[in-house]
Design a protein around this motif. Structure first.
Motif, PDB file in Angstrom:
ATOM      1  N   LEU A 131     169.774   9.090  77.402  1.00 66.10           N
ATOM      2  CA  LEU A 131     169.788   9.583  75.868  1.00 66.10           C
ATOM      3  C   LEU A 131     171.353   9.980  75.435  1.00 66.10           C
ATOM      4  O   LEU A 131     171.623   9.418  74.237  1.00 66.10           O
ATOM      5  CB  LEU A 131     168.994  10.872  75.850  1.00 66.10           C
ATOM      6  N   GLN A 132     172.138  10.462  76.413  1.00 65.63           N
ATOM      7  CA  GLN A 132     173.414  11.124  75.863  1.00 65.63           C
ATOM      8  C   GLN A 132     174.308   9.882  75.934  1.00 65.63           C
ATOM      9  O   GLN A 132     175.182   9.586  75.163  1.00 65.63           O
ATOM     10  CB  GLN A 132     174.046  12.160  76.604  1.00 65.63           C
ATOM     11  N   GLY A 159     180.757  18.297  76.954  1.00 61.77           N
ATOM     12  CA  GLY A 159     179.365  18.519  77.075  1.00 61.77           C
ATOM     13  C   GLY A 159     178.558  17.163  77.451  1.00 61.77           C
ATOM     14  O   GLY A 159     179.451  16.199  77.834  1.00 61.77           O
ATOM     15  N   ARG A 270     175.293  11.161  59.270  1.00 59.75           N
ATOM     16  CA  ARG A 270     174.277  11.974  59.914  1.00 59.75           C
ATOM     17  C   ARG A 270     173.397  11.087  60.865  1.00 59.75           C
ATOM     18  O   ARG A 270     172.309  10.863  60.266  1.00 59.75           O
ATOM     19  CB  ARG A 270     173.979  13.016  58.901  1.00 59.75           C
TER      20      ARG A 270
HETATM   21  P1  NDP Z   1     176.120  19.772  75.119  1.00 61.51           P
HETATM   22  O1  NDP Z   1     176.030  19.501  76.398  1.00 61.51           O
HETATM   23  O2  NDP Z   1     177.237  19.195  74.298  1.00 61.51           O
HETATM   24  O3  NDP Z   1     176.235  21.339  74.810  1.00 61.51           O
HETATM   25  C1  NDP Z   1     176.466  21.658  73.450  1.00 61.51           C
HETATM   26  C2  NDP Z   1     177.834  22.226  73.704  1.00 61.51           C
HETATM   27  O4  NDP Z   1     178.296  22.369  72.187  1.00 61.51           O
HETATM   28  C3  NDP Z   1     178.204  23.395  74.350  1.00 61.51           C
HETATM   29  O5  NDP Z   1     178.724  23.256  75.593  1.00 61.51           O
HETATM   30  C4  NDP Z   1     179.344  24.185  73.635  1.00 61.51           C
HETATM   31  O6  NDP Z   1     180.705  23.280  74.240  1.00 61.51           O
HETATM   32  C5  NDP Z   1     179.385  23.543  72.180  1.00 61.51           C
HETATM   33  N1  NDP Z   1     179.008  24.470  71.429  1.00 61.51           N
HETATM   34  C6  NDP Z   1     180.056  24.757  70.280  1.00 61.51           C
HETATM   35  N2  NDP Z   1     179.330  25.957  69.529  1.00 61.51           N
HETATM   36  C7  NDP Z   1     178.291  26.221  70.081  1.00 61.51           C
HETATM   37  C8  NDP Z   1     177.183  27.203  69.818  1.00 61.51           C
HETATM   38  N3  NDP Z   1     177.543  28.082  68.915  1.00 61.51           N
HETATM   39  N4  NDP Z   1     176.036  27.190  70.817  1.00 61.51           N
HETATM   40  C9  NDP Z   1     175.965  26.479  71.580  1.00 61.51           C
HETATM   41  N5  NDP Z   1     177.127  25.465  71.957  1.00 61.51           N
HETATM   42  C10 NDP Z   1     178.156  25.477  71.071  1.00 61.51           C
HETATM   43  O7  NDP Z   1     174.718  19.266  74.432  1.00 61.51           O
HETATM   44  P2  NDP Z   1     174.402  17.831  74.530  1.00 61.51           P
HETATM   45  O8  NDP Z   1     175.319  16.686  74.677  1.00 61.51           O
HETATM   46  O9  NDP Z   1     172.802  17.682  74.645  1.00 61.51           O
HETATM   47  O10 NDP Z   1     174.276  17.651  72.524  1.00 61.51           O
HETATM   48  C11 NDP Z   1     175.449  17.606  72.020  1.00 61.51           C
HETATM   49  C12 NDP Z   1     175.146  17.515  70.513  1.00 61.51           C
HETATM   50  O11 NDP Z   1     174.763  16.107  70.056  1.00 61.51           O
HETATM   51  C13 NDP Z   1     174.024  18.469  70.120  1.00 61.51           C
HETATM   52  O12 NDP Z   1     174.382  18.972  68.808  1.00 61.51           O
HETATM   53  C14 NDP Z   1     173.040  17.522  70.123  1.00 61.51           C
HETATM   54  O13 NDP Z   1     171.844  17.695  69.050  1.00 61.51           O
HETATM   55  C15 NDP Z   1     173.349  16.326  69.403  1.00 61.51           C
HETATM   56  N6  NDP Z   1     172.697  14.944  69.717  1.00 61.51           N
HETATM   57  C16 NDP Z   1     172.577  14.099  68.725  1.00 61.51           C
HETATM   58  C17 NDP Z   1     171.587  13.044  68.801  1.00 61.51           C
HETATM   59  C18 NDP Z   1     171.567  12.522  67.602  1.00 61.51           C
HETATM   60  O14 NDP Z   1     170.598  11.215  67.850  1.00 61.51           O
HETATM   61  N7  NDP Z   1     172.053  12.706  66.558  1.00 61.51           N
HETATM   62  C19 NDP Z   1     171.469  12.583  70.367  1.00 61.51           C
HETATM   63  C20 NDP Z   1     171.933  13.558  71.501  1.00 61.51           C
HETATM   64  C21 NDP Z   1     172.544  14.706  71.026  1.00 61.51           C
HETATM   65  P3  NDP Z   1     181.869  24.402  74.091  1.00 61.51           P
HETATM   66  O15 NDP Z   1     181.453  25.725  75.007  1.00 61.51           O
HETATM   67  O16 NDP Z   1     183.043  23.593  74.679  1.00 61.51           O
HETATM   68  O17 NDP Z   1     182.056  24.747  72.709  1.00 61.51           O
END
Ligand code: NDP
Length: 332
Positions: A131-132, A159, A270
């Protein structure tokens, strides 16, 4: 031969949306029945993704079954007799992308978004990558087709999606400005290909991007953080660049007036993974490329932790609490 299946399974089911406490373990749920075009997988691993937390809290509507989990890895144990099941056979080792149900010992998934894992892909790597990895790959190919030499800003670079973006952007010859909230996370982003590091908790990333780019800004921003970074990301995009907002880890981005685009003629996107890999050809082509990179050793996956199914609340809590890097896996 057709495997003998149990009548019930263990799974995590939410009775309603809410906090971590709604992630309830059940030990006697009926096995799902594969409907037209579906295959049934005996799960070995499930990926934990940030979207699972949005579905749990109700930011996005959760699946009707109440069973979360969009990423599965395991063995095919049944194939629907109806619809196109793309040649999948009982015994195939697969990774699958689905709308829900993966936090369980058995999950019925669309064959269309399942990928037969090549020989040599080690156990866990399917659910750790699909997925990622596909998200990062489609973002750099389709949301903003990244060209060699471009400077790209990646938020939450340590992340799950972030580490993939760093590695894939390095592979295509882009320069990556990475943000993260700790020095350890930034060091990991650097190991994975980031060129410039910005701690966005202690520093103003807009000023840092301006300094690094000599005031020009970046060709694209990949922003999965959402509310907290959107305005700064918008300010950091170069003239004619792309603002790619693909997630809301810090909360959803408020409504946006399109007239603002004219100041620098930028694009705001988006995107959602499901709409990039909707057809069999799209899903199969991108997945084959992704697992090809992995098999060649060109990219790797940092697994933050492996959790038991009953510890999923701990995993989601750590993810929401910004305490993780790379991938979180449930081991079934
Ligand atoms: P991550 O492993 O990236 O975890 C989220 C990271 O976001 C955290 O580790 C943190 O990193 C950062 N962050 C910044 N502000 C906040 C906050 N207030 N609360 C929590 N985390 C915060 O997650 P994923 O890799 O699973 O997903 C990353 C992003 O990608 C998400 O938004 C997800 O919804 C999105 N996504 C979208 C997809 C799509 O199809 N559009 C598909 C897959 C993922 P730090 O501590 O360095 O700030």
């Amino acid at each position: 031969s057709t495997p003998t299946l149990p009548a019930t399974m263990r799974a995590i089911k939410i009775p309603h949306t809410g906090g971590l406490e709604v992630l309830e373990l059940h030990s006697d749920l009926p096995l799902p029945t594969p409907t037209s075009g579906q295959i049934l997988i005996k799960n070995a691993f499930a990926g934990v993704n940030y979207i699972d937390t949005y579905l749990r809290t109700g930011l996005y509507p959760p699946p009707a079954s109440g069973i979360l989990g969009q990423e599965a890895e395991g063995t095919v144990v049944a194939v629907s007799a109806e619809g196109d099941t793309y040649g999948f056979k009982i015994g195939d080792r697969v990774a699958a992308f689905t709308s829900g149900g993966a936090y369980a010992e058995y999950v019925a998934v669309p064959a269309q978004t399942s990928f037969k894992l090549p020989e040599g892909i080690e156990a866990g790597l399917g659910a750790a990558s699909l997925l990622q990895g596909l998200t990062a790959l489609t973002l750099i190919r389709e949301a903003h087709p990244v060209k060699k030499g471009e400077t790209i800003l990646v938020h939450a670079a340590a992340g799950g999606v972030g580490l993939w973006l760093c590695q894939l952007l390095r592979a295509v010859g882009a320069k990556v400005i990475a943000t993260a909230s700790t020095a350890e996370k930034l060091a990991l982003a650097k190991e994975n290909g980031a060129d410039e590091l910005v701690n966005y908790k202690t520093h103003d990333f807009v000023a840092e991007v301006a300094r690094i780019t000599g005031g020009a800004g970046v060709a694209a921003v990949f922003d999965g953080v959402g509310a907290a970074t959107f305005e700064g990301s918008f300010a950091s995009v170069a003239r004619k660049g792309s603002m790619v907002s693909f997630g809301n880890a810090s909360g959803p981005v408020p409504p946006f007036t399109i007239a603002r685009l004219g100041a620098k003629n930028i694009k705001v996107l988006r995107p959602r993974l499901g709409a990039y890999v909707e057809t069999r050809e799209e899903f199969e082509t991108y997945s084959a490329e992704l697992f090809g990179f992995i098999a060649d050793g060109k990219v790797g996956v940092k697994v933050h932790g492996r959790y038991k199914l009953e510890d999923v609340a701990k995993a989601q809590g750590e993810l929401e609490g910004r305490g993780t890097v790379g991938k979180l896996l449930l081991v079934l």
